[in-house]
Design an enzyme around this catalytic site. Sequence first.
Site, mmCIF file in Angstrom:
data_model
loop_
_atom_site.group_PDB
_atom_site.id
_atom_site.type_symbol
_atom_site.label_atom_id
_atom_site.label_comp_id
_atom_site.label_asym_id
_atom_site.label_seq_id
_atom_site.Cartn_x
_atom_site.Cartn_y
_atom_site.Cartn_z
ATOM 1 N N ASN A 9 1.263 6.837 -31.699
ATOM 2 C CA ASN A 9 2.541 6.436 -31.104
ATOM 3 C C ASN A 9 2.983 5.166 -31.816
ATOM 4 O O ASN A 9 2.439 4.094 -31.563
ATOM 5 C CB ASN A 9 2.327 6.185 -29.601
ATOM 6 C CG ASN A 9 3.562 5.611 -28.933
ATOM 7 O OD1 ASN A 9 4.645 5.572 -29.517
ATOM 8 N ND2 ASN A 9 3.395 5.152 -27.701
ATOM 9 N N LYS A 11 5.701 3.619 -31.590
ATOM 10 C CA LYS A 11 6.585 2.780 -30.760
ATOM 11 C C LYS A 11 7.786 2.309 -31.593
ATOM 12 O O LYS A 11 8.278 3.053 -32.431
ATOM 13 C CB LYS A 11 5.786 1.619 -30.152
ATOM 14 C CG LYS A 11 4.543 2.109 -29.405
ATOM 15 C CD LYS A 11 3.884 1.072 -28.549
ATOM 16 C CE LYS A 11 2.660 1.678 -27.885
ATOM 17 N NZ LYS A 11 2.008 0.795 -26.944
ATOM 18 N N HIS A 96 5.761 7.533 -20.948
ATOM 19 C CA HIS A 96 4.901 6.456 -21.442
ATOM 20 C C HIS A 96 5.065 5.230 -20.551
ATOM 21 O O HIS A 96 6.150 4.979 -20.026
ATOM 22 C CB HIS A 96 5.266 6.121 -22.893
ATOM 23 C CG HIS A 96 4.307 5.150 -23.498
ATOM 24 N ND1 HIS A 96 4.425 3.795 -23.316
ATOM 25 C CD2 HIS A 96 3.188 5.339 -24.230
ATOM 26 C CE1 HIS A 96 3.407 3.192 -23.925
ATOM 27 N NE2 HIS A 96 2.645 4.106 -24.488
ATOM 28 N N GLU A 98 5.492 2.213 -21.088
ATOM 29 C CA GLU A 98 6.571 1.283 -21.429
ATOM 30 C C GLU A 98 7.917 1.816 -20.931
ATOM 31 O O GLU A 98 8.808 1.042 -20.585
ATOM 32 C CB GLU A 98 6.570 1.015 -22.935
ATOM 33 C CG GLU A 98 5.415 0.090 -23.312
ATOM 34 C CD GLU A 98 4.732 0.430 -24.620
ATOM 35 O OE1 GLU A 98 5.354 1.061 -25.489
ATOM 36 O OE2 GLU A 98 3.548 0.052 -24.778
ATOM 37 N N GLU A 168 -3.401 6.761 -19.758
ATOM 38 C CA GLU A 168 -3.239 5.460 -20.402
ATOM 39 C C GLU A 168 -3.179 4.368 -19.335
ATOM 40 O O GLU A 168 -2.097 4.068 -18.803
ATOM 41 C CB GLU A 168 -1.947 5.436 -21.229
ATOM 42 C CG GLU A 168 -1.914 6.458 -22.336
ATOM 43 C CD GLU A 168 -0.999 6.004 -23.473
ATOM 44 O OE1 GLU A 168 -1.494 5.874 -24.603
ATOM 45 O OE2 GLU A 168 0.189 5.761 -23.227
ATOM 46 N N GLY A 174 -2.118 -2.036 -25.513
ATOM 47 C CA GLY A 174 -1.692 -3.165 -26.322
ATOM 48 C C GLY A 174 -2.394 -4.465 -25.984
ATOM 49 O O GLY A 174 -1.977 -5.542 -26.403
ATOM 50 N N SER A 214 -5.518 0.730 -26.441
ATOM 51 C CA SER A 214 -6.325 -0.078 -27.363
ATOM 52 C C SER A 214 -7.446 0.712 -28.043
ATOM 53 O O SER A 214 -8.519 0.162 -28.289
ATOM 54 C CB SER A 214 -6.888 -1.315 -26.650
ATOM 55 O OG SER A 214 -5.830 -2.144 -26.199
HETATM 56 P P1 PGA Z 1 -2.255 0.778 -27.948
HETATM 57 O O1 PGA Z 1 -1.067 1.710 -27.377
HETATM 58 O O2 PGA Z 1 -3.193 1.674 -28.695
HETATM 59 O O3 PGA Z 1 -1.559 -0.225 -28.847
HETATM 60 O O4 PGA Z 1 -2.904 0.134 -26.770
HETATM 61 C C1 PGA Z 1 -1.348 2.976 -26.847
HETATM 62 C C2 PGA Z 1 -0.075 3.573 -26.299
HETATM 63 O O5 PGA Z 1 0.720 2.838 -25.703
HETATM 64 O O6 PGA Z 1 0.169 4.797 -26.443
#
Ligand code: PGA
Length: 259
Positions: A9, A11, A96, A98, A168, A174, A214
């Site tokens: 992803n 983003k 997601h 976010e 997630e 993140g 992460s």
């Molecule tokens: P990250 O993001 O690996 O940077 O924690 C995962 C995601 O949001 O899909």
Amino acid sequence: MRRLLVAGNWKMNTVRKTAEALASGVASGAKPHLATVDVLVCPPFPYLVPVAAALAGSGVSLGAQNVWHEPKGAFTGETSADMLLDAGCSHVLIGHSERRHVLREPDDLINRKVRAAIGKGLHAVLCVGELPDERSSGRTQAVLDRQMESGLAGVEAGDFGKLTIAYEPVWAIGTGVTATPEQAQQAHDHLRKWVAARYNPEVAKALRILYGGSVTAKDAKNLFEQADVDGGLVGGASLEAEKFVPIIEAAAAVTASGK
Ligand code: PGA
């Protein structure tokens, strides 16, 4: 048996040149492993078409990070499932964290998107996961149940061939704080049991459940070895082929070891 899926992803990262280069790097690094592992990248909207070109014939799948549920019309700024298919996407991320927490997408909108995507033949990757205080107050499973119940309302057992779940935990996204393999396994086991009870055991058994939050090459193997972890949805570590390809390699190694 469920094949592992390693999904990136991206983003709101990359520019056109770096997106194309990253896609090519992923395609060549993934190549030796695509016989046993599935790989997906989800670039920003403006780069779907050039990334589709960079991936052409590679066997790496292309996904979008969002979709709008209406087929067309006066929805300024939005993108339909047909547009995504036309741009070369086979997959789309929906719900997601976010989008849930920064863009304030409610459960019922997420559900409309899931149904619209599946209805058009896109593979929906429905993301679920609890906030830090929901975990610390012991509400993780209740939150997952709610997100699954509402996210999948109206989705039939026969639709599950077009569905992947991504667990997630918001506290892991993140942050550099990866869930332990045990925490991931516990949540995935819960999600699979939920699907078995709500639908049927066959559908639950065939459903891929990815872990996201992460993930790096360092912990990918331990996570993917868990019985109910069927791959990863990777954010930060998907932005460089040098970091993402080793995660694909970890998935291939786990598969080769007989999982
Ligand atoms: P990250 O993001 O690996 O940077 O924690 C995962 C995601 O949001 O899909």
